[in-house]
Scaffold this motif. Structure first.
Motif, PDB file in Angstrom:
ATOM      1  N   MET A   1       3.417   3.266   7.286  1.00  0.00           N
ATOM      2  CA  MET A   1       3.212   4.284   6.272  1.00  0.00           C
ATOM      3  C   MET A   1       2.916   3.623   4.928  1.00  0.00           C
ATOM      4  O   MET A   1       3.550   2.661   4.534  1.00  0.00           O
ATOM      5  N   ILE A   2       1.939   4.143   4.241  1.00  0.00           N
ATOM      6  CA  ILE A   2       1.552   3.621   2.935  1.00  0.00           C
ATOM      7  C   ILE A   2       2.305   4.394   1.867  1.00  0.00           C
ATOM      8  O   ILE A   2       2.287   5.622   1.858  1.00  0.00           O
ATOM      9  N   ALA A   3       2.965   3.665   0.962  1.00  0.00           N
ATOM     10  CA  ALA A   3       3.702   4.276  -0.142  1.00  0.00           C
ATOM     11  C   ALA A   3       3.207   3.669  -1.449  1.00  0.00           C
ATOM     12  O   ALA A   3       2.534   2.628  -1.449  1.00  0.00           O
ATOM     13  N   LYS A   4       3.560   4.277  -2.563  1.00  0.00           N
ATOM     14  CA  LYS A   4       3.143   3.777  -3.874  1.00  0.00           C
ATOM     15  C   LYS A   4       3.530   2.315  -4.067  1.00  0.00           C
ATOM     16  O   LYS A   4       2.778   1.532  -4.620  1.00  0.00           O
ATOM     17  N   ASN A   5       4.680   1.922  -3.569  1.00  0.00           N
ATOM     18  CA  ASN A   5       5.150   0.550  -3.776  1.00  0.00           C
ATOM     19  C   ASN A   5       4.722  -0.420  -2.671  1.00  0.00           C
ATOM     20  O   ASN A   5       5.176  -1.558  -2.640  1.00  0.00           O
ATOM     21  N   THR A   6       3.846   0.003  -1.776  1.00  0.00           N
ATOM     22  CA  THR A   6       3.308  -0.923  -0.779  1.00  0.00           C
ATOM     23  C   THR A   6       2.558  -2.021  -1.520  1.00  0.00           C
ATOM     24  O   THR A   6       1.703  -1.737  -2.358  1.00  0.00           O
ATOM     25  N   PRO A   7       2.871  -3.291  -1.234  1.00  0.00           N
ATOM     26  CA  PRO A   7       2.198  -4.390  -1.947  1.00  0.00           C
ATOM     27  C   PRO A   7       0.686  -4.425  -1.683  1.00  0.00           C
ATOM     28  O   PRO A   7       0.228  -4.078  -0.586  1.00  0.00           O
ATOM     29  N   LEU A   8      -0.056  -4.852  -2.697  1.00  0.00           N
ATOM     30  CA  LEU A   8      -1.515  -4.951  -2.588  1.00  0.00           C
ATOM     31  C   LEU A   8      -1.926  -5.778  -1.378  1.00  0.00           C
ATOM     32  O   LEU A   8      -2.863  -5.410  -0.672  1.00  0.00           O
ATOM     33  N   ARG A   9      -1.236  -6.877  -1.107  1.00  0.00           N
ATOM     34  CA  ARG A   9      -1.631  -7.736   0.024  1.00  0.00           C
ATOM     35  C   ARG A   9      -1.575  -6.973   1.348  1.00  0.00           C
ATOM     36  O   ARG A   9      -2.400  -7.186   2.225  1.00  0.00           O
ATOM     37  N   GLU A  10      -0.600  -6.057   1.476  1.00  0.00           N
ATOM     38  CA  GLU A  10      -0.518  -5.246   2.696  1.00  0.00           C
ATOM     39  C   GLU A  10      -1.670  -4.248   2.768  1.00  0.00           C
ATOM     40  O   GLU A  10      -2.220  -3.996   3.840  1.00  0.00           O
ATOM     41  N   ILE A  11      -2.024  -3.688   1.619  1.00  0.00           N
ATOM     42  CA  ILE A  11      -3.160  -2.755   1.572  1.00  0.00           C
ATOM     43  C   ILE A  11      -4.440  -3.492   1.949  1.00  0.00           C
ATOM     44  O   ILE A  11      -5.243  -3.002   2.755  1.00  0.00           O
ATOM     45  N   LEU A  12      -4.625  -4.684   1.384  1.00  0.00           N
ATOM     46  CA  LEU A  12      -5.836  -5.454   1.683  1.00  0.00           C
ATOM     47  C   LEU A  12      -5.912  -5.843   3.157  1.00  0.00           C
ATOM     48  O   LEU A  12      -7.006  -5.977   3.709  1.00  0.00           O
ATOM     49  N   ASN A  13      -4.764  -6.026   3.808  1.00  0.00           N
ATOM     50  CA  ASN A  13      -4.757  -6.318   5.243  1.00  0.00           C
ATOM     51  C   ASN A  13      -5.229  -5.136   6.077  1.00  0.00           C
ATOM     52  O   ASN A  13      -5.660  -5.306   7.205  1.00  0.00           O
ATOM     53  N   LEU A  14      -5.126  -3.930   5.523  1.00  0.00           N
ATOM     54  CA  LEU A  14      -5.540  -2.722   6.245  1.00  0.00           C
ATOM     55  C   LEU A  14      -7.036  -2.446   6.142  1.00  0.00           C
ATOM     56  O   LEU A  14      -7.579  -1.684   6.943  1.00  0.00           O
ATOM     57  N   VAL A  15      -7.678  -3.015   5.126  1.00  0.00           N
ATOM     58  CA  VAL A  15      -9.095  -2.724   4.923  1.00  0.00           C
ATOM     59  C   VAL A  15      -9.946  -3.815   5.547  1.00  0.00           C
ATOM     60  O   VAL A  15      -9.569  -4.978   5.580  1.00  0.00           O
ATOM     61  N   SER A  16     -11.069  -3.408   6.049  1.00  0.00           N
ATOM     62  CA  SER A  16     -12.000  -4.362   6.636  1.00  0.00           C
ATOM     63  C   SER A  16     -13.313  -4.287   5.869  1.00  0.00           C
ATOM     64  O   SER A  16     -13.505  -3.435   5.021  1.00  0.00           O
ATOM     65  N   ASP A  17     -14.176  -5.171   6.199  1.00  0.00           N
ATOM     66  CA  ASP A  17     -15.488  -5.226   5.553  1.00  0.00           C
ATOM     67  C   ASP A  17     -16.428  -4.273   6.288  1.00  0.00           C
ATOM     68  O   ASP A  17     -17.411  -4.685   6.876  1.00  0.00           O
ATOM     69  N   CYS A  18     -16.091  -2.996   6.255  1.00  0.00           N
ATOM     70  CA  CYS A  18     -16.818  -1.994   7.029  1.00  0.00           C
ATOM     71  C   CYS A  18     -18.125  -1.603   6.334  1.00  0.00           C
ATOM     72  O   CYS A  18     -18.161  -1.394   5.128  1.00  0.00           O
ATOM     73  N   LYS A  19     -19.170  -1.491   7.131  1.00  0.00           N
ATOM     74  CA  LYS A  19     -20.469  -1.080   6.604  1.00  0.00           C
ATOM     75  C   LYS A  19     -21.013   0.107   7.398  1.00  0.00           C
ATOM     76  O   LYS A  19     -22.217   0.303   7.492  1.00  0.00           O
ATOM     77  N   CYS A  20     -20.104   0.913   7.943  1.00  0.00           N
ATOM     78  CA  CYS A  20     -20.552   2.079   8.707  1.00  0.00           C
ATOM     79  C   CYS A  20     -21.089   3.148   7.750  1.00  0.00           C
ATOM     80  O   CYS A  20     -20.817   3.120   6.552  1.00  0.00           O
TER      81      CYS A  20
END
Length: 137
Positions: A1-20
């Motif tokens: 679960m994503i919360a306001k205090n989720t660290p940026l590094r964890e957020i960046l781990n969730l995103v990919s270099d998507c080009k869809c």
């Protein structure tokens, strides 16, 4: 679960270099806001001054009672249009230094909306400004 205090590094781990197509729709119909320091990084990448970047490539916008810069849009008498840095063939021409909001935009993921909410809570809304909070609410 994503919360306001989720660290940026964890957020960046969730995103990919998507080009869809779904993720690129944001680039075709708008642009993300720049947070502190991103003007310098983009100007350096384009080998231009910050002043030239602001004058020729950015426009001011207001979100939740705060002012930000965002890449200009290529508009055809419409309130929306593709980002000035988006090319149909090359895609994002500033991809390596694009604004964090653009990096975090994951429209094709089930948690994409949660990530944008996290971004707004941590970078856009001013928790010390009652008007900013009111507009968000």
């Amino acid at each position: 679960m994503i919360a306001k205090n989720t660290p940026l590094r964890e957020i960046l781990n969730l995103v990919s270099d998507c080009k869809c197509k779904e993720c690129e729709s944001g680039c075709r119909f708008g642009s993300g806001v720049l947070i502190k320091g991103e003007e310098k990084r983009i100007a350096r990448f384009l080998n231009i001054s910050e002043e030239e970047l602001i004058k020729n490539y950015l426009e001011e916008t207001e979100q939740f009672n705060r002012k930000f810069f965002k890449p200009k849009l290529k508009r055809d008498e419409k309130p929306y249009g593709p980002c000035i840095f988006f090319d149909e063939k090359k895609k994002c021409i500033i991809h390596h230094v694009k604004p964090m909001q653009c990096k975090l935009s994951m429209s094709c993921k089930p948690y994409g909306e949660e990530i944008m909410l996290w971004f707004m809570l941590n970078y856009i809304i001013d928790k010390d400004d009652p008007e900013s909070i009111r507009q968000f609410a």
